[in-house]
Design a protein around this motif. Structure first.
Motif, mmCIF file in Angstrom:
data_model
loop_
_atom_site.group_PDB
_atom_site.id
_atom_site.type_symbol
_atom_site.label_atom_id
_atom_site.label_comp_id
_atom_site.label_asym_id
_atom_site.label_seq_id
_atom_site.Cartn_x
_atom_site.Cartn_y
_atom_site.Cartn_z
ATOM 1 N N UNK A 1 0.824 -1.206 0.000
ATOM 2 C CA UNK A 1 0.000 0.000 0.000
ATOM 3 C C UNK A 1 0.855 1.252 0.000
ATOM 4 N N UNK A 2 0.351 2.264 -0.673
ATOM 5 C CA UNK A 2 0.932 3.596 -0.539
ATOM 6 C C UNK A 2 0.416 4.187 0.758
ATOM 7 N N UNK A 3 0.918 5.350 1.131
ATOM 8 C CA UNK A 3 0.434 6.037 2.325
ATOM 9 C C UNK A 3 -1.079 6.241 2.208
ATOM 10 N N UNK A 4 -1.840 5.873 3.230
ATOM 11 C CA UNK A 4 -3.290 6.058 3.148
ATOM 12 C C UNK A 4 -3.653 7.498 2.836
ATOM 13 N N UNK A 5 -4.633 7.658 1.963
ATOM 14 C CA UNK A 5 -5.097 8.990 1.573
ATOM 15 C C UNK A 5 -6.409 9.285 2.273
ATOM 16 N N UNK A 6 -6.400 10.215 3.190
ATOM 17 C CA UNK A 6 -7.638 10.599 3.864
ATOM 18 C C UNK A 6 -8.539 11.351 2.890
ATOM 19 N N UNK A 7 -9.833 11.300 3.164
ATOM 20 C CA UNK A 7 -10.760 12.049 2.331
ATOM 21 C C UNK A 7 -10.662 13.516 2.732
ATOM 22 N N UNK A 8 -9.994 14.288 1.889
ATOM 23 C CA UNK A 8 -9.718 15.688 2.218
ATOM 24 C C UNK A 8 -9.469 16.432 0.930
ATOM 25 N N UNK A 9 -10.069 17.608 0.804
ATOM 26 C CA UNK A 9 -9.855 18.395 -0.404
ATOM 27 C C UNK A 9 -9.593 19.834 -0.018
ATOM 28 N N UNK A 10 -8.410 20.316 -0.355
ATOM 29 C CA UNK A 10 -8.046 21.678 0.014
ATOM 30 C C UNK A 10 -8.967 22.659 -0.690
ATOM 31 N N UNK B 1 -12.892 20.149 3.332
ATOM 32 C CA UNK B 1 -11.966 21.062 4.000
ATOM 33 C C UNK B 1 -12.731 21.961 4.969
ATOM 34 N N UNK B 2 -13.797 22.593 4.479
ATOM 35 C CA UNK B 2 -14.540 23.530 5.330
ATOM 36 C C UNK B 2 -15.364 22.811 6.391
ATOM 37 N N UNK B 3 -15.786 21.578 6.106
ATOM 38 C CA UNK B 3 -16.476 20.799 7.136
ATOM 39 C C UNK B 3 -15.529 20.498 8.295
ATOM 40 N N UNK C 1 -13.975 21.015 24.161
ATOM 41 C CA UNK C 1 -13.550 19.610 24.097
ATOM 42 C C UNK C 1 -12.146 19.567 23.483
ATOM 43 N N UNK C 2 -11.094 19.620 24.321
ATOM 44 C CA UNK C 2 -9.731 19.680 23.784
ATOM 45 C C UNK C 2 -9.341 18.441 22.993
ATOM 46 N N UNK C 3 -9.863 17.273 23.379
ATOM 47 C CA UNK C 3 -9.486 16.042 22.677
ATOM 48 C C UNK C 3 -10.061 16.010 21.267
ATOM 49 N N UNK C 4 -11.340 16.375 21.128
ATOM 50 C CA UNK C 4 -11.939 16.422 19.794
ATOM 51 C C UNK C 4 -11.279 17.503 18.950
ATOM 52 N N UNK C 5 -10.951 18.636 19.575
ATOM 53 C CA UNK C 5 -10.287 19.716 18.837
ATOM 54 C C UNK C 5 -8.933 19.243 18.296
ATOM 55 N N UNK C 6 -8.183 18.527 19.119
ATOM 56 C CA UNK C 6 -6.896 17.986 18.671
ATOM 57 C C UNK C 6 -7.079 16.991 17.531
ATOM 58 N N UNK C 7 -8.119 16.168 17.639
ATOM 59 C CA UNK C 7 -8.390 15.185 16.584
ATOM 60 C C UNK C 7 -8.580 15.881 15.241
ATOM 61 N N UNK C 8 -9.433 16.931 15.205
ATOM 62 C CA UNK C 8 -9.702 17.596 13.929
ATOM 63 C C UNK C 8 -8.485 18.387 13.452
ATOM 64 N N UNK C 9 -7.713 18.941 14.376
ATOM 65 C CA UNK C 9 -6.483 19.620 13.971
ATOM 66 C C UNK C 9 -5.542 18.640 13.278
ATOM 67 N N UNK C 10 -5.383 17.456 13.875
ATOM 68 C CA UNK C 10 -4.480 16.455 13.299
ATOM 69 C C UNK C 10 -5.037 15.900 11.990
ATOM 70 N N UNK C 11 -6.361 15.761 11.884
ATOM 71 C CA UNK C 11 -6.952 15.309 10.623
ATOM 72 C C UNK C 11 -6.606 16.278 9.502
ATOM 73 N N UNK C 12 -6.674 17.574 9.793
ATOM 74 C CA UNK C 12 -6.396 18.563 8.757
ATOM 75 C C UNK C 12 -4.919 18.605 8.414
ATOM 76 N N UNK C 13 -4.063 18.516 9.416
ATOM 77 C CA UNK C 13 -2.625 18.484 9.144
ATOM 78 C C UNK C 13 -2.259 17.248 8.333
ATOM 79 N N UNK D 1 -4.283 27.157 9.349
ATOM 80 C CA UNK D 1 -4.797 26.705 10.650
ATOM 81 C C UNK D 1 -4.393 27.684 11.747
ATOM 82 N N UNK D 2 -3.184 28.216 11.670
ATOM 83 C CA UNK D 2 -2.735 29.200 12.666
ATOM 84 C C UNK D 2 -3.634 30.428 12.644
ATOM 85 N N UNK D 3 -3.975 30.901 11.434
ATOM 86 C CA UNK D 3 -4.869 32.071 11.333
ATOM 87 C C UNK D 3 -6.242 31.767 11.918
#
Length: 423
Positions: free
Chosen positions: A222-231, A236-238, A251-263, A272-274
């Motif tokens: 397998x290649x690196x898994x490709x998450x469903x994400x479109x810049x 992306x906006x969801x 909810x810091x844990x859920x916030x971290x999850x979505x931050x890492x999903x986007x990264x 993301x910083x902005x």
């Protein structure tokens, strides 16, 4: 050789996997199929969930001639040729279903070219898109078509697809259960990707003369898994919406999850910083002024360190925002003040508030009557107004009862009482 994904296209509506919500007898589309009532529609969903297959099956179900275009390769000339084909079909007593894949790639003029033929019923129009039709399809075309949303394929659908694939493959090599689980994870709801990976791993396993495919061999293939994400697209906006709402919801844990999903999906960390700085201003504000400072520090830290080192600063800022006291009082006050200024006339600055840097301005009365607050008790000129003379004092900022704004609220209440007593 014909790809496995193409060989396994469903041959009937009943064999469609993962879209029962659309095709049940009680659903609008299911009832239309049962009643043989063809109508124009837009199929909206992520890649690999069966939009093209469903369009072909609908043509069969509605007894229509299937005409297919791809908006990636087609233009107005191709639309005209398809319409001519539809006219010929009509002359022989057959209705045509015009399927346009990637309809969002057609520009306004190309979409408008379809309108008269959809309106007249010459064609039953079916468009497929991975993008939100609300933004990517003309309002006129959208109003003439029903929108049906296809879902990513769930685990049950992918397991059924897996069983069918192994039956259709010659000399199929079996998989360990953990390897099947990894396959399903890698597919991420995309049936086409799922079948392509099965075909790829089967070929590699035959080359290696394996008796069974285990997780280690699968991961090597397998290649690196490709998450469903479109810049820049809906997903992306969801996801940025989910991050913002998790922070707002403390909810810091859920916030971290979505931050890492986007990264992980390739989002620009500077974007993301902005957004993190924006969250500090919009949802925390003066309830905890440190939030804005920590957010801007994190953005500067990322600029200095870059990826991946600087991402830790963004993560720590995200955690802080999630656990900080929340208030949108400043954000709401700004919006209300901005709305008033936008609709109001240009009112004059009162004379006592005007600047008087020259003798001429002083002679014209600029600054007359101004009370210097530091000359008054507690540094507050309680009888002085700071509003235009012809505008009543407004209240935009209403501090919350959370964090530092509790003290701010008390102070503002005292100041308003002093003003009221002097006036």
């Amino acid at each position: 050789m014909q790809p496995l994904a193409d060989r396994l296209r469903p041959q009937s509506i009943q064999s469609m996997l993962g879209q029962a919500h659309l095709l049940s007898d009680q659903s609008p589309l299911g009832m239309a199929i049962k009643a043989q009532r063809a109508h124009s529609m837009i199929l909206w969903g992520p890649p690999g969930v069966g939009k093209t297959s469903l369009a072909r099956l609908l043509a069969q179900a509605f007894k229509c001639r299937f005409i297919a275009l791809s908006a990636v390769f087609s233009g107005v000339k191709d639309i005209r040729e398809s319409i001519e084909q539809a006219r010929l079909n009509r002359d022989t007593g057959a209705q045509s279903l015009l399927f346009i894949d990637e309809i969002h790639r057609f520009n306004k003029a190309q979409q408008d070219a379809l309108l008269p033929f959809v309106e007249s019923g010459l064609v039953c129009f079916v468009g497929a898109t991975t993008e939100n039709p609300s933004f990517e399809v003309n309002a006129a075309l959208l109003s003439r078509a029903q929108v049906y949303v296809l879902k990513p394929l769930d685990e049950q659908a992918l397991r059924a697809m897996f069983a069918t694939a192994l039956e259709r493959l010659e000399d199929a090599i079996p998989y360990q259960n953990e390897a099947i689980d990894r396959l399903i994870e890698h597919a991420d709801g995309d049936g086409r990707r799922f079948l392509n990976v099965i075909e790829q791993t089967q070929h590699a396993a035959h080359v290696e003369s394996l008796q069974i495919i285990d997780p280690d061999f699968l991961l090597r293939c397998l290649s690196q898994p490709l998450r469903r994400f479109d810049k820049g697209g809906d997903q992306f906006y969801d996801q940025i919406s989910a991050l913002h709402k998790a922070v707002r919801g403390s909810d810091p844990d859920a916030a971290l999850y979505w931050l890492c999903r986007m990264l992980d999906g390739g989002a620009d960390p500077r974007y993301l910083a902005r957004r993190i700085v924006r969250m500090a201003g919009e949802d925390i504000g003066l309830a905890d002024p440190r939030a804005l400072q920590i957010s801007t520090d994190a953005a500067q830290c990322f600029e200095r360190l870059g990826s991946p080192e600087g991402e830790l600063a963004l993560a720590q800022a995200t955690i802080y925002l999630a656990i900080a006291a929340k208030s949108n009082a400043g954000y709401t006050a700004f919006k209300q003040a901005h709305a008033l200024v936008k609709k109001d006339k240009s009112r004059q600055v009162p004379m006592h508030l005007r600047n008087a840097p020259s003798a001429l301005m002083k002679s014209l009365g600029h600054g007359d009557g101004y009370q210097y607050d530091h000359d008054h008790e507690d540094g507050f000129a309680s009888s002085q107004s700071y509003w235009p003379d012809d505008l009543n004092a407004q209240v935009f900022y209403r501090p919350s009862k959370r964090g530092l704004e509790i003290q701010i609220s008390e102070k503002l209440s005292n100041l308003r009482q002093l003003r009221k007593a002097k006036n």
